[in-house]
Scaffold this active site. Structure first.
Site, PDB file in Angstrom:
ATOM      1  N   GLU A  29       0.940  -1.065   0.033  1.00 15.25           N
ATOM      2  CA  GLU A  29      -0.007  -0.018   0.001  1.00 15.25           C
ATOM      3  C   GLU A  29       0.820   1.140   0.038  1.00 15.25           C
ATOM      4  O   GLU A  29       1.584   1.480   1.055  1.00 15.25           O
ATOM      5  CB  GLU A  29      -0.854   0.089   1.216  1.00 15.25           C
ATOM      6  N   LEU A  58      -5.877  -1.679  -0.587  1.00 11.68           N
ATOM      7  CA  LEU A  58      -5.853  -1.713   0.871  1.00 11.68           C
ATOM      8  C   LEU A  58      -6.345  -3.157   1.111  1.00 11.68           C
ATOM      9  O   LEU A  58      -7.517  -3.241   1.905  1.00 11.68           O
ATOM     10  CB  LEU A  58      -6.725  -0.488   1.468  1.00 11.68           C
ATOM     11  N   SER A  59      -5.408  -4.079   0.972  1.00 12.77           N
ATOM     12  CA  SER A  59      -5.902  -5.421   1.445  1.00 12.77           C
ATOM     13  C   SER A  59      -4.800  -6.290   1.750  1.00 12.77           C
ATOM     14  O   SER A  59      -4.150  -6.758   0.607  1.00 12.77           O
ATOM     15  CB  SER A  59      -6.706  -6.012   0.255  1.00 12.77           C
ATOM     16  N   GLU A  60      -4.464  -6.630   3.035  1.00 14.84           N
ATOM     17  CA  GLU A  60      -3.329  -7.243   3.275  1.00 14.84           C
ATOM     18  C   GLU A  60      -3.469  -8.607   3.032  1.00 14.84           C
ATOM     19  O   GLU A  60      -2.291  -9.462   2.576  1.00 14.84           O
ATOM     20  CB  GLU A  60      -3.166  -7.069   4.731  1.00 14.84           C
ATOM     21  N   GLN A  82       1.822  -2.311   5.921  1.00 17.09           N
ATOM     22  CA  GLN A  82       2.264  -0.847   6.518  1.00 17.09           C
ATOM     23  C   GLN A  82       2.364  -0.784   7.992  1.00 17.09           C
ATOM     24  O   GLN A  82       3.292   0.011   8.568  1.00 17.09           O
ATOM     25  CB  GLN A  82       1.130  -0.007   6.251  1.00 17.09           C
ATOM     26  N   PHE A  83       1.543  -1.496   9.004  1.00 16.79           N
ATOM     27  CA  PHE A  83       1.908  -1.555  10.414  1.00 16.79           C
ATOM     28  C   PHE A  83       1.706  -2.801  10.519  1.00 16.79           C
ATOM     29  O   PHE A  83       0.883  -3.758  10.204  1.00 16.79           O
ATOM     30  CB  PHE A  83       1.098  -0.593  11.046  1.00 16.79           C
ATOM     31  N   ILE A  87      -1.119  -7.019  10.013  1.00 18.98           N
ATOM     32  CA  ILE A  87      -0.791  -8.304   9.528  1.00 18.98           C
ATOM     33  C   ILE A  87      -1.682  -9.501   9.646  1.00 18.98           C
ATOM     34  O   ILE A  87      -1.486 -10.368   9.188  1.00 18.98           O
ATOM     35  CB  ILE A  87       0.718  -8.531  10.166  1.00 18.98           C
ATOM     36  N   HIS A 129      -1.427   0.064  15.481  1.00 16.97           N
ATOM     37  CA  HIS A 129       0.076   0.883  14.933  1.00 16.97           C
ATOM     38  C   HIS A 129       1.226   0.413  15.700  1.00 16.97           C
ATOM     39  O   HIS A 129       2.316   0.891  15.265  1.00 16.97           O
ATOM     40  CB  HIS A 129      -0.271   2.322  14.514  1.00 16.97           C
TER      41      HIS A 129
END
Length: 326
Positions: A29, A58-60, A82-83, A87, A129
Site C-alpha cells: 500500500e 488496501l488489502s493485506e 504498513q503496520f 498483518i 499501529h
C-alpha cells in the site's frame, strides 16, 4: 561510507536488491508513488518503474497472497504491510501457504518472499499501529522472523532475507527508523541469518534482546558497568530460528540472564528463551532467569505509551535482582 538512518539503510538495501536481481518486485500500500508511509521505498518507482514497484489495494490478504503466488512462479517479491497491526489478515496466507509450500510440494516449489512490516511502539501512533506480536509469527513452522536493531544490521539482514530461498517476515522497529544513524557501507554484503550478535562482552550477567530494546539494554549495561556489574549483551537479530548456542554459551559463562522485549510478557518470545535455558543450562544458572517485557494489555494510547514500554530503569533493576539472588 555514508551515515545512514535505519530507514535510509533499508531503502539502500532495496535499491541494491532491485539493481542486482531482475526477479525482485516490490509491492504494498502506497509503496510506489508515495514511497511508503515511512518513505522506505521513496524513489524506487522512479528508478525501476511501476512494473517492479507497485501500489496495491488496501488489502493485506491480497498483498500476502500475491507474494506467495509470485514467489511460487519464480519471482522474489518484497511485500510491505504498513503496520504490524494490519498483518493479521495476512496470517492465513503465511501459515497455510507461504510457510508450507516447500513441504507441500516436496521441494518442487519454494517461496522466496519477504514480508516487511514496521512494528513496536514509541512513535505515539494510534491503535493497531504499535503491536509487537513477533512471538505469534515465530510459532509458525517454515517461517523466518528477522528483526534488525541498527542501520547496519537492517541493511545486511534485509539483503540476506531477500536472497533467502524461503519466506521471511522482516520486522522493522519503527522507533529506530530515524532516531539512530551510523556509517553503513552500501556494498551489497549480507549479514548472516540465524546468528546472534554479541554487542558487548561481560562475565556477570547475560542480557538478551532484539529490535528497539537494544537501546534500553545498552543504556542499562552502561549504568551497570559503573556499578561494577559487567553484562554480556546479545542481540538475537533472527528470532526464528534463533541462535540458541550463542545464548547458552553466554549463560554458561555468566550464570545469570535477563531477557528484554517490548511485547507482552505472557507467551512472549522471552518465555521460549527462558524455557530453553532451564532445559539446557540449569546447572549453570546462579539465579532465576528474569524477563523485562511489556504488560499483558493492549498498547495504550500515546500519553501512556512510555509507561508500557520497558525502560532502562526496569532493566537495571532486573539485573540487580539476579545479581543479589542467593
Amino acid at each position: 561510507m555514508a551515515e545512514l538512518t535505519m530507514i535510509e539503510a533499508i531503502r539502500a538495501a532495496l535499491f541494491r536488491a532491485l539493481e542486482e536481481d531482475p526477479d525482485i518486485v516490490i509491492f504494498g500500500e502506497d509503496v510506489g508513488i508515495d514511497g511508503g508511509v515511512f518513505r522506505a521505498t521513496d524513489g524506487l518507482i522512479q528508478r525501476f518503474g511501476a512494473a517492479r514497484v507497485r501500489d496495491t489495494p488496501l488489502s493485506e490478504t491480497v498483498i500476502a497472497g500475491v507474494a506467495v503466488g509470485a514467489a511460487a512462479h519464480g519471482l522474489r517479491p518484497v511485500a510491505e504491510i504498513q503496520f504490524m497491526g494490519f498483518i493479521y489478515s495476512a496470517i492465513d496466507q503465511l501459515v497455510n501457504h507461504a510457510a508450507r509450500l516447500r513441504n507441500r510440494t516436496r521441494g518442487r516449489l519454494g517461496c522466496p518472499m519477504v514480508l516487511r512490516a514496521p512494528f513496536g511502539g514509541g512513535v505515539k501512533a494510534p491503535e493497531h499501529h504499535s503491536e509487537s506480536m513477533e512471538a505469534m509469527l515465530a510459532h509458525i513452522p517454515g517461517l523466518r522472523v528477522v528483526i534488525p536493531s541498527s542501520p547496519t544490521r537492517a541493511y545486511g539482514l534485509l539483503l540476506a532475507a531477500i536472497r533467502d530461498p524461503d519466506p521471511v517476515v522482516f520486522l522493522e522497529p519503527k522507533r529506530l527508523y530515524r532516531s539512530v544513524s551510523e556509517a553503513v557501507e552500501d556494498n551489497g554484503k549480507a549479514l548472516p541469518l540465524d546468528r546472534a550478535f554479541v554487542l558487548r562482552e561481560g562475565g556477570d550477567v547475560t542480557l538478551v534482546t532484539w529490535g528497539a530494546m537494544v537501546q534500553e539494554s545498552r543504556e542499562a549495561a552502561d549504568l551497570l558497568a559503573d556499578e561494577g556489574i559487567f553484562a554480556e549483551m546479545i542481540d538475537l537479530g533472527t528470532l526464528k530460528p534463533y541462535d540458541r548456542a550463542t545464548v547458552r554459551d553466554s549463560v554458561r559463562k555468566t550464570g545469570r540472564c535477563v531477557i528484554v522485549h517490548e511485547a507482552p510478557l505472557t507467551a512472549g518470545f522471552g518465555a521460549e528463551i527462558a524455557a530453553d535455558l532451564a532445559e539446557h543450562c540449569l546447572t549453570s544458572l546462579l539465579a532465576p532467569v528474569r524477563r523485562v517485557a511489556g504488560y499483558d494489555t493492549v498498547m495504550p494510547y500515546p500519553r501512556l505509551e512510555r509507561h508500557y514500554m520497558p525502560s532502562t530503569a526496569r532493566v537495571v533493576n532486573a539485573v540487580r535482582s539476579v545479581m543479589e539472588f542467593t
